[in-house]
Design a protein around this motif. Structure first.
Motif, PDB file in Angstrom:
ATOM      1  N   GLY A  18      80.060  15.394  -5.156  1.00  0.00           N
ATOM      2  CA  GLY A  18      81.103  15.989  -5.983  1.00  0.00           C
ATOM      3  C   GLY A  18      80.848  15.757  -7.465  1.00  0.00           C
ATOM      4  O   GLY A  18      80.961  16.663  -8.295  1.00  0.00           O
ATOM      5  N   LYS A  19      80.470  14.533  -7.815  1.00  0.00           N
ATOM      6  CA  LYS A  19      80.191  14.185  -9.211  1.00  0.00           C
ATOM      7  C   LYS A  19      78.917  14.866  -9.707  1.00  0.00           C
ATOM      8  O   LYS A  19      78.855  15.333 -10.851  1.00  0.00           O
ATOM      9  CB  LYS A  19      80.076  12.666  -9.351  1.00  0.00           C
ATOM     10  CG  LYS A  19      80.131  12.195 -10.778  1.00  0.00           C
ATOM     11  CD  LYS A  19      81.493  12.511 -11.376  1.00  0.00           C
ATOM     12  CE  LYS A  19      81.694  11.878 -12.722  1.00  0.00           C
ATOM     13  NZ  LYS A  19      83.024  12.196 -13.266  1.00  0.00           N
ATOM     14  N   LEU A  20      77.899  14.913  -8.856  1.00  0.00           N
ATOM     15  CA  LEU A  20      76.641  15.550  -9.235  1.00  0.00           C
ATOM     16  C   LEU A  20      76.837  17.043  -9.496  1.00  0.00           C
ATOM     17  O   LEU A  20      76.304  17.584 -10.467  1.00  0.00           O
ATOM     18  CB  LEU A  20      75.587  15.341  -8.141  1.00  0.00           C
ATOM     19  CG  LEU A  20      74.219  15.949  -8.449  1.00  0.00           C
ATOM     20  CD1 LEU A  20      73.530  15.176  -9.574  1.00  0.00           C
ATOM     21  CD2 LEU A  20      73.354  15.969  -7.204  1.00  0.00           C
ATOM     22  N   LEU A  21      77.617  17.710  -8.656  1.00  0.00           N
ATOM     23  CA  LEU A  21      77.875  19.139  -8.854  1.00  0.00           C
ATOM     24  C   LEU A  21      78.634  19.379 -10.160  1.00  0.00           C
ATOM     25  O   LEU A  21      78.334  20.325 -10.893  1.00  0.00           O
ATOM     26  CB  LEU A  21      78.647  19.716  -7.668  1.00  0.00           C
ATOM     27  CG  LEU A  21      77.870  19.812  -6.356  1.00  0.00           C
ATOM     28  CD1 LEU A  21      78.797  20.188  -5.213  1.00  0.00           C
ATOM     29  CD2 LEU A  21      76.707  20.801  -6.465  1.00  0.00           C
ATOM     30  N   GLU A  22      79.585  18.519 -10.439  1.00  0.00           N
ATOM     31  CA  GLU A  22      80.326  18.632 -11.707  1.00  0.00           C
ATOM     32  C   GLU A  22      79.363  18.528 -12.890  1.00  0.00           C
ATOM     33  O   GLU A  22      79.411  19.327 -13.827  1.00  0.00           O
ATOM     34  CB  GLU A  22      81.383  17.522 -11.785  1.00  0.00           C
ATOM     35  CG  GLU A  22      82.178  17.519 -13.073  1.00  0.00           C
ATOM     36  CD  GLU A  22      83.102  16.313 -13.175  1.00  0.00           C
ATOM     37  OE1 GLU A  22      83.253  15.810 -14.305  1.00  0.00           O
ATOM     38  OE2 GLU A  22      83.647  15.861 -12.150  1.00  0.00           O
ATOM     39  N   PHE A  23      78.459  17.557 -12.843  1.00  0.00           N
ATOM     40  CA  PHE A  23      77.452  17.399 -13.899  1.00  0.00           C
ATOM     41  C   PHE A  23      76.565  18.642 -13.989  1.00  0.00           C
ATOM     42  O   PHE A  23      76.329  19.182 -15.078  1.00  0.00           O
ATOM     43  CB  PHE A  23      76.588  16.157 -13.639  1.00  0.00           C
ATOM     44  CG  PHE A  23      75.356  16.102 -14.502  1.00  0.00           C
ATOM     45  CD1 PHE A  23      75.431  15.646 -15.819  1.00  0.00           C
ATOM     46  CD2 PHE A  23      74.122  16.511 -14.014  1.00  0.00           C
ATOM     47  CE1 PHE A  23      74.296  15.613 -16.623  1.00  0.00           C
ATOM     48  CE2 PHE A  23      72.985  16.480 -14.808  1.00  0.00           C
ATOM     49  CZ  PHE A  23      73.077  16.025 -16.125  1.00  0.00           C
ATOM     50  N   ALA A  24      76.068  19.101 -12.852  1.00  0.00           N
ATOM     51  CA  ALA A  24      75.131  20.228 -12.824  1.00  0.00           C
ATOM     52  C   ALA A  24      75.748  21.483 -13.442  1.00  0.00           C
ATOM     53  O   ALA A  24      75.128  22.152 -14.279  1.00  0.00           O
ATOM     54  CB  ALA A  24      74.695  20.507 -11.384  1.00  0.00           C
ATOM     55  N   PHE A  25      76.973  21.793 -13.036  1.00  0.00           N
ATOM     56  CA  PHE A  25      77.602  23.036 -13.476  1.00  0.00           C
ATOM     57  C   PHE A  25      78.258  22.958 -14.853  1.00  0.00           C
ATOM     58  O   PHE A  25      78.407  23.979 -15.516  1.00  0.00           O
ATOM     59  CB  PHE A  25      78.629  23.498 -12.438  1.00  0.00           C
ATOM     60  CG  PHE A  25      78.009  23.992 -11.157  1.00  0.00           C
ATOM     61  CD1 PHE A  25      77.052  24.988 -11.159  1.00  0.00           C
ATOM     62  CD2 PHE A  25      78.397  23.456  -9.937  1.00  0.00           C
ATOM     63  CE1 PHE A  25      76.484  25.461  -9.981  1.00  0.00           C
ATOM     64  CE2 PHE A  25      77.841  23.913  -8.741  1.00  0.00           C
ATOM     65  CZ  PHE A  25      76.875  24.919  -8.762  1.00  0.00           C
ATOM     66  N   THR A  26      78.624  21.773 -15.309  1.00  0.00           N
ATOM     67  CA  THR A  26      79.297  21.677 -16.608  1.00  0.00           C
ATOM     68  C   THR A  26      78.414  21.134 -17.717  1.00  0.00           C
ATOM     69  O   THR A  26      78.679  21.382 -18.889  1.00  0.00           O
ATOM     70  CB  THR A  26      80.579  20.807 -16.529  1.00  0.00           C
ATOM     71  OG1 THR A  26      80.219  19.458 -16.224  1.00  0.00           O
ATOM     72  CG2 THR A  26      81.552  21.339 -15.495  1.00  0.00           C
ATOM     73  N   LYS A  27      77.355  20.400 -17.369  1.00  0.00           N
ATOM     74  CA  LYS A  27      76.534  19.757 -18.409  1.00  0.00           C
ATOM     75  C   LYS A  27      75.061  20.173 -18.393  1.00  0.00           C
ATOM     76  O   LYS A  27      74.361  19.990 -19.379  1.00  0.00           O
ATOM     77  CB  LYS A  27      76.583  18.229 -18.247  1.00  0.00           C
ATOM     78  CG  LYS A  27      77.976  17.630 -18.289  1.00  0.00           C
ATOM     79  CD  LYS A  27      78.413  17.344 -19.692  1.00  0.00           C
ATOM     80  CE  LYS A  27      79.636  16.476 -19.771  1.00  0.00           C
ATOM     81  NZ  LYS A  27      80.895  17.136 -19.574  1.00  0.00           N
TER      82      LYS A  27
END
Length: 193
Positions: free
Chosen positions: A116-125
């Motif tokens: 969940g955290k990795l996807l947030e990083f991938a798509f937002t940063k």
């Protein structure tokens, strides 16, 4: 240097001091059972592989975003999670996702939490547009992690891969940036995010 935190985990870039932990993880029979293509065969191979990881992190066109996954309280290694950039398009990166954890941590939600955290990083940063991944159909735990994080099943390839002495069926999943946004907004509105 990437460092992400969740309620229970720290996900961070590897550093030189992590070699022994990296080598132990990538030679562990149970952990790497479904990841034979990246399992390390020797210490020399491990040293070269790890040196490549550290060098890639410094590259302007970084390709590998695999992170050391550890418990926040004890700093014990849980596993590794990340993605490889397979293409860079005008609308964003296309990446292939992977994760592997020690068996003692299976079934505790750690990998789902980390993903969940990795996807947030991938798509937002990190300007990721499309995430692809997959697993053998028999690897039910891995598939549950994908589903729990909103990934969408695209294909089921019957007798697709030779593994452990027989042909096995492979499942393929994906998540586009717009699908992640829609899923995460719905998830957040239910008070789970």
């Amino acid at each position: 240097m990437i460092k992400l935190t969740t309620d229970r985990l720290i996900l961070r870039d590897y550093c030189e001091e992590d070699f022994e932990a990296y080598y132990k993880l990538k030679t562990d029979e149970e952990t790497m059972y479904y990841m034979q293509d990246i399992k390390l065969g020797s210490r020399e191979e491990g040293k070269k592989d790890f040196a490549d990881v550290l060098a890639d992190m410094k590259s302007e066109h970084r390709k590998f975003f695999f992170l050391h996954m550890e418990l926040k309280e004890t700093h014990e290694q849980v596993g590794s999670i990340g993605y490889t950039v397979v293409d860079e398009t005008p609308i964003g990166k296309i990446v292939h996702l992977g994760y592997f954890t020690y068996k003692k941590f299976w079934g505790n939600g750690y990998t789902s939490e980390a993903l969940g955290k990795l996807l947030e990083f991938a798509f937002t940063k990190d300007n990721v547009y499309r995430v692809t991944t997959g697993c053998l159909k028999e690897n039910v735990g891995s598939e549950k992690v994908m589903i729990k994080n909103g990934l969408i099943k695209e294909a089921e390839h019957i007798d697709y891969e030779w593994h452990d002495g027989k042909m096995k069926t492979r499942l393929e999943y994906r998540l586009l940036k717009r699908e992640w946004k829609k899923w995460s907004n719905r998830f957040a509105s239910k008070g789970h995010y």
